[in-house]
Design a protein around this motif. Structure first.
Motif, mmCIF file in Angstrom:
data_model
loop_
_atom_site.group_PDB
_atom_site.id
_atom_site.type_symbol
_atom_site.label_atom_id
_atom_site.label_comp_id
_atom_site.label_asym_id
_atom_site.label_seq_id
_atom_site.Cartn_x
_atom_site.Cartn_y
_atom_site.Cartn_z
ATOM 1 N N SER A 116 0.823 -1.209 0.000
ATOM 2 C CA SER A 116 0.000 0.000 0.000
ATOM 3 C C SER A 116 0.858 1.260 0.000
ATOM 4 C CB SER A 116 -0.956 0.005 1.198
ATOM 5 O OG SER A 116 -0.296 0.461 2.355
ATOM 6 N N PHE A 117 2.087 1.177 0.486
ATOM 7 C CA PHE A 117 2.927 2.356 0.298
ATOM 8 C C PHE A 117 4.007 2.135 -0.757
ATOM 9 C CE2 PHE A 117 5.991 0.415 2.957
ATOM 10 C CZ PHE A 117 5.366 -0.002 4.117
ATOM 11 N N GLY A 118 3.696 1.235 -1.680
ATOM 12 C CA GLY A 118 4.501 1.168 -2.894
ATOM 13 C C GLY A 118 5.663 0.196 -2.859
ATOM 14 N N ALA A 119 5.799 -0.623 -1.804
ATOM 15 C CA ALA A 119 6.894 -1.587 -1.779
ATOM 16 C C ALA A 119 6.581 -2.716 -2.749
ATOM 17 C CB ALA A 119 7.079 -2.148 -0.370
ATOM 18 N N ARG A 142 13.864 -6.076 -4.013
ATOM 19 C CA ARG A 142 14.596 -5.296 -3.018
ATOM 20 C C ARG A 142 13.671 -4.749 -1.929
ATOM 21 N NH1 ARG A 142 17.570 -0.335 -2.083
ATOM 22 N NH2 ARG A 142 16.224 0.881 -3.448
ATOM 23 N N ARG A 143 12.478 -4.367 -2.303
ATOM 24 C CA ARG A 143 11.601 -3.709 -1.330
ATOM 25 C C ARG A 143 10.572 -4.632 -0.708
ATOM 26 N NH1 ARG A 143 14.081 0.192 0.920
ATOM 27 N NH2 ARG A 143 14.752 1.839 -0.488
ATOM 28 N N HIS A 200 10.596 -8.346 3.487
ATOM 29 C CA HIS A 200 9.391 -8.831 4.176
ATOM 30 C C HIS A 200 9.163 -10.327 4.025
ATOM 31 C CE1 HIS A 200 8.031 -4.897 5.375
ATOM 32 N NE2 HIS A 200 8.143 -4.462 4.150
ATOM 33 N N THR A 225 0.752 7.566 -4.030
ATOM 34 C CA THR A 225 0.961 6.596 -2.955
ATOM 35 C C THR A 225 1.258 7.292 -1.635
ATOM 36 O OG1 THR A 225 1.782 4.985 -4.514
ATOM 37 C CG2 THR A 225 2.382 4.656 -2.229
ATOM 38 N N GLU A 247 9.612 2.661 6.849
ATOM 39 C CA GLU A 247 9.655 1.996 5.550
ATOM 40 C C GLU A 247 9.010 2.788 4.409
ATOM 41 O OE1 GLU A 247 8.237 -1.986 5.427
ATOM 42 O OE2 GLU A 247 9.044 -2.254 3.413
ATOM 43 N N PRO A 248 7.853 3.418 4.605
ATOM 44 C CA PRO A 248 7.294 4.190 3.481
ATOM 45 C C PRO A 248 8.271 5.248 2.977
ATOM 46 C CG PRO A 248 5.670 3.962 5.223
ATOM 47 C CD PRO A 248 6.949 3.414 5.766
ATOM 48 N N ASP A 252 11.545 5.058 3.189
ATOM 49 C CA ASP A 252 12.609 4.334 2.483
ATOM 50 C C ASP A 252 12.179 3.996 1.067
ATOM 51 O OD1 ASP A 252 13.998 4.402 4.837
ATOM 52 O OD2 ASP A 252 13.527 2.332 5.416
ATOM 53 N N VAL A 253 10.947 3.500 0.956
ATOM 54 C CA VAL A 253 10.468 3.088 -0.362
ATOM 55 C C VAL A 253 10.364 4.289 -1.286
ATOM 56 C CG1 VAL A 253 8.484 2.141 -1.598
ATOM 57 C CG2 VAL A 253 9.258 1.065 0.502
#
Ligand SMILES: Nc1ncnc2c1ncn2[C@@H]1O[C@H](COP(=O)(O)OP(=O)(O)O)[C@@H](O)[C@H]1O
Ligand SMILES: [Mg+2]
Lengths: 314, 281, 331
Positions: B179-182, B186-187, B192, C85, C111-112, C114-115
């Motif tokens: 939801s936040f674009g991972a 790599r992400r 995860h 996003t 993390e957000p 970082d992304v």
């Protein structure tokens, strides 16, 4: 109708897997390093023999063509010719197959006769000392290499006590009684690990089954404990049992290779070892494929008969 | 011999004595692997044909074999060879199987379906027979034998990893991360998925090691693995078997070494699995 | 009124088995106005979470479109999509499973950033500390793992993670449902404060009308993937204009004051969205259903007080429609 569809649905899975298995067995030969013709014929083969092999196997053809050619032979029962003995491979293999089949069957019996009652006993009171004893024994049973167990059995029962024949098989045709006696120790050696595995799996299936609402209802009806355990609970957990038997066949056929070597039995297990030492690649390939076919076919049979016997599965 | 890994049976509570004994056995094995040269009283391949098949003595605590070699020294060195060989096989299975399992479990769809089909096929072959087939084709020696065992173990690792990955992929924290674009390796996969998949697989490593050890012993016993005169559990057993009638006890110690080690690995594996079981928390 | 996000006839379908699909959201049109709190309610399985996912672009819309400040999200460039996003964030229902068990609190919250690759590491850490302070998580907990925190603390972490990018819109999907009642109030108050502090537009999803009525400006009611009524929160609580909303209202445990006898009990279960009823999807459970309800599909039409309702008998049951019933006001 139900039978037909059960058979059909299993065949839909088994037939492609069988085909893929033939491909795997065929591709094994691609692993041979260097010139395959030299590898097959041996280093001292004459040029004519090499040329004959190349032509026979179509080594100048693309792999796919060779595969199709080979598989065409396989489905008609022609597994090729041994380049060591010149004998047809099918003949060699069929000659050795009965010993392995009988040994595997005996071992399966040993595994079941020991494994199921001990699993059921352990499941009666999870955590009790009986349970701990059986599960620890089962873990130990799984850890003991079957060929070592075989040697120990020979040392004790054949060499020390002289009760049973030691290594060196007896030909069935010559002396059926002694041939069977000669299979007792190998069958125990081979079946022991299986019995430990079955014990563990039956135990967990039974614990689940004994805790189910169905069994609790039966208890309330006042049925005897014996009948609940053996008639109902065990039957209720028979799906895992069928699965376990399917897996066991695969384990036993694999284990037979080493046990046959220990006891000097001439089954397909010792055949593949001999073939490896003689670099008889065609025979190795045939045995590897045959082992997979045995496993797939028994699984198919177990599965179908299970579906026929149990009305719950459709 | 080939333990089933796909469906871990519900384990019984163990008495702590058995568990501590198992840790102890593994500790001893680890020490032997590292210090085999120091601990061995003799060179493992040194023959002394004037003293063959001797019984235990202070000079030779476990006696000598038919070529006058010190059995204890061979056993210590053989332990190292067998353990390292099994580690190689498990390492190969992990390196190949883990990424495939994560990929199949996370991507799903037709790549997953095709891979599973192939693995079903490989698993249709009895493990030892296929391992022999591969070893035979590549030319028997310890490396090819362990590559073969690694190949046979790979589908087991893939299945375990895949099932675990599918469970993780359905978790909300994966959706939260997307939801936040991972996304991507790599992400998403590395930060995860992998850390949450690794742990249960590690618990199974002990069981895989046991499997690989017995496979090494079997193949070496058949002369398809470690080649004489190098000592390993399998080759020592194969040799002692040839003089079984003259010295029946000589088969006992190497076999017991295998059985105890594999037993300890299975107990410790179960224990680790039990400790990691989220239901315990 | 500044429309921040516009849903235009959005449908979301999931494949089920080989050929069939379940339409979890079916033709939903909705405007989300900047600065407002929109409540979205409906029984479990009515498609609320799926609609929320569609808002964030986590599931593709099978039909219709989602626009962010006039720009269709599905057609955004990569760069714009990243901005989007960062601007729309979500807080999930179960505070525990929404956090990666193997990451420490501050790692999860960072993390957000970082992304999105925002700023230097030190700046990110500052932002993380600020966000965690804003949600009231004491500093000594920032290094903990999720399983070392309580449910309320975990939900604060989730909120901090959603706020760390300074979003303009926050979607809270049943964000308090998993907490006990005292904690619910605490988190709801926190969300109210944060809304002002961060100048947020909030979509608040719940199956509990009591909670929604309390904090929302407007409420949209969903049933089996469709919107059945929208209205200002006070109007909806006071004078519902759809039989389903009425049923939801009377099912509230705290409503038994006058006339407890005419409590409407929802009969039966929600039908499977795999095979939704024809016509009005609510008709098999509706007290007022007529033969027409089983065949004719009602559309959302304006009703009094600026609301909309999708009921064929709305005029009969709840009084006449406003005179200027133009389609432009149906959102
Ligand atoms: N990923 C999915 N695959 C298949 N069906 C789904 C999926 N997500 C949701 N659904 C179905 O869509 C419907 C709406 O689900 P959801 O949006 O979670 O409802 P709510 O949040 O209102 O409880 C349900 O019937 C659900 O089974
Ligand atoms: Mg939901």
């Amino acid at each position: 109708m139900r039978i037909a569809s059960a058979v059909a649905s299993r065949l839909v899975w088994t037939v492609p897997t069988l085909l893929l298995a033939t491909l795997v067995a065929f591709l094994l030969q691609q692993l041979i390093p260097g010139d395959q013709a030299v590898a097959l014929a041996g280093e001292y083969a004459t040029d004519e023999k090499l040329a004959a092999i190349r032509a026979d196997l179509g080594l100048d053809q693309p792999v796919l063509t060779r595969y199709l050619d080979w598989i065409g032979g396989v489905v008609t029962g022609d597994l090729g010719t041994s380049y060591r003995t010149g004998q047809p491979v099918t003949e060699i293999v069929l000659d050795r197959l009965p010993v392995t089949l009988v040994l595997t069957l005996f071992a399966l019996l040993v595994a079941i006769v020991i494994g199921i009652p001990s699993g059921v006993a352990a499941a009666q009171r999870p955590g009790s000392w009986v349970d701990r004893l059986f599960t620890t024994a089962a873990t130990a049973g799984i850890a003991i290499p079957n060929f070592w167990l075989g040697m120990m059995l020979i040392a004790v029962f054949a060499l020390q006590l002289g009760w049973l024949p030691g290594p060196g098989g007896v030909d069935f045709a010559d002396d059926p009684g002694n041939a069977l006696r000669a299979l007792v120790l190998p069958a125990i050696a081979l079946g022991m690990v299986g019995s430990a595995e079955i014990c563990r799996q039956v135990r967990s299936a039974m614990i689940e089954s004994l805790g189910s609402d169905y069994v609790r209802t039966l208890r309330a009806t006042g049925l005897s404990r014996w009948s609940i355990v053996w008639r109902h609970a065990l039957k209720n957990s028979s799906l895992p049992l069928a699965t376990i038997l399917g897996i066991q066949v695969s384990h036993l056929v694999g284990g037979a290779v080493v046990v046959e070597a220990v006891f000097g039995l001439s089954g397909i297990g010792s055949l593949v070892v001999e073939a490896t030492n003689q670099r008889d690649y065609v025979v190795i390939q045939a045995v590897v494929l045959l082992a997979a076919v045995i496993v797939l076919v028994t699984n198919l049979v177990v599965d179908i008969s299970y579906r026929l016997l149990d009305p719950r599965i459709s | 011999m080939w333990t089933t890994l796909s469906k871990p049976a519900r384990t019984a509570p163990r008495t702590s004595a058995v568990i501590w004994l198992s840790y102890g056995i593994l500790a001893v094995v680890a020490v032997v692997v590292v210090l085999a040269d120091v601990l061995a009283p003799h060179a493992p391949n040194h023959q002394d044909l004037t003293s063959v098949l001797l019984g235990p003595s202070t000079e030779h605590p476990l006696g000598t074999d038919d070529l006058g070699r010190d059995v204890l020294s061979r056993l210590l060195h053989g332990t190292r060879v067998s353990i390292l060989a099994a580690l190689l096989a498990v390492g190969i299975a992990l390196v190949v199987g883990f990424p495939l399992g994560v990929l199949a479990g996370y991507v799903g769809g037709w790549p997953d379906a095709i891979l599973m089909r192939l693995l079903d096929t490989v698993m249709a072959f009895p493990a030892l027979v296929l391992a022999i087939g591969i070893t035979a084709m590549l030319g028997p020696d310890i490396t090819t034998a362990m590559v073969a065992v690694g190949v046979v173990l790979t589908p087991v690792v893939v299945r375990l990893t895949r099932a675990q990955t599918m469970a993780v992929a359905g978790q909300t924290y994966i959706e939260a991360a997307s939801s936040f674009g991972a996304r991507g390796v790599r992400r998403m996969i590395l930060p995860h998925v992998v850390p949450n998949v690794v742990q249960p697989i590690v618990a199974q490593l002990a069981v895989l090691m046991g499997f690989a050890l017995i496979a090494e012993a079997s193949l070496s016993f058949l002369q398809l693995g470690v080649q004489p005169p190098t000592a390993s559990w399998g080759t020592i057993l194969a040799r002692s078997y040839t003089f079984l009638e003259r010295a029946p006890m000589s088969i006992f110690v190497p076999g017991a070494a295998i059985a105890l080690t594999v037993f300890a690995l299975n107990i410790v594996g179960e224990e680790v699995q039990r400790l990691l079981d989220p239901r315990r928390r | 009124m500044n429309v921040l996000m516009r849903l235009d006839d959005v449908s979301v379908r999931f494949p089920v088995g080989r050929r069939r699909s379940v339409s979890a959201v079916d033709g939903v049109s909705l405007d989300i106005v900047a600065g407002q709190t929109l409540g979205l309610i409906g029984e479990s399985g009515s498609g609320k979470s799926t609609l929320a996912r569609a808002m964030l672009g986590l599931v593709p819309a099978a039909a219709g479109s989602v626009s962010w400040q006039g720009e269709e999200v599905a057609r955004m460039s990569r760069q714009r999509r990243r901005d989007f996003t960062a601007e729309v964030q979500m807080v999930f229902q179960d505070p525990h499973s929404a956090l990666d068990p193997r990451r420490r609190v501050h790692q999860s919250v960072r993390e957000p950033l970082d992304v999105l690759g925002r700023g230097a590491r030190a700046e990110r850490d500052d932002l993380v500390r600020a966000a965690l302070a804003d949600v009231g998580l004491p500093a000594h907990l920032h290094d903990r793992y999720p399983h070392q925190l309580s449910g309320g603390q975990k939900q604060r972490v989730n909120i901090a993670r959603a706020l760390v990018t300074r979003p303009r819109m926050l979607v809270c999907d049943e964000s308090v449902a998993a907490l006990d009642v005292a904690l619910q109030a605490e988190i709801l108050n926190l969300l109210g404060d944060l809304k002002d502090e961060y100048d947020l537009t909030v979509v608040f999803i719940s199956h509990d009308l009591g909670v929604v009525g309390h904090i929302a400006d407007r409420v949209a009611v969903m049933y089996l993937g469709r919107l059945v009524e929208t209205a200002a929160a006070d109007v909806l609580l006071d004078a519902p204009r759809h039989p389903y909303t009425e049923a939801l209202l009377s099912a509230r445990p705290d409503v038994h004051a006058p006339g407890a006898g005419d409590r409407i009990i929802l009969r039966g279960d929600v039908p499977s969205p795999l095979a939704p009823p024809s016509g009005c999807r609510f008709h098999p459970r509706c007290l007022h259903a007529t033969a027409a309800c089983a065949t004719e599909t009602p559309v959302l039409l304006p009703v009094a007080d600026g609301g909309t309702s999708a009921c064929l008998r709305v005029a009969e049951l709840y009084g006449p429609r406003p005179a200027d019933a133009t389609r432009s006001g149906t959102r």
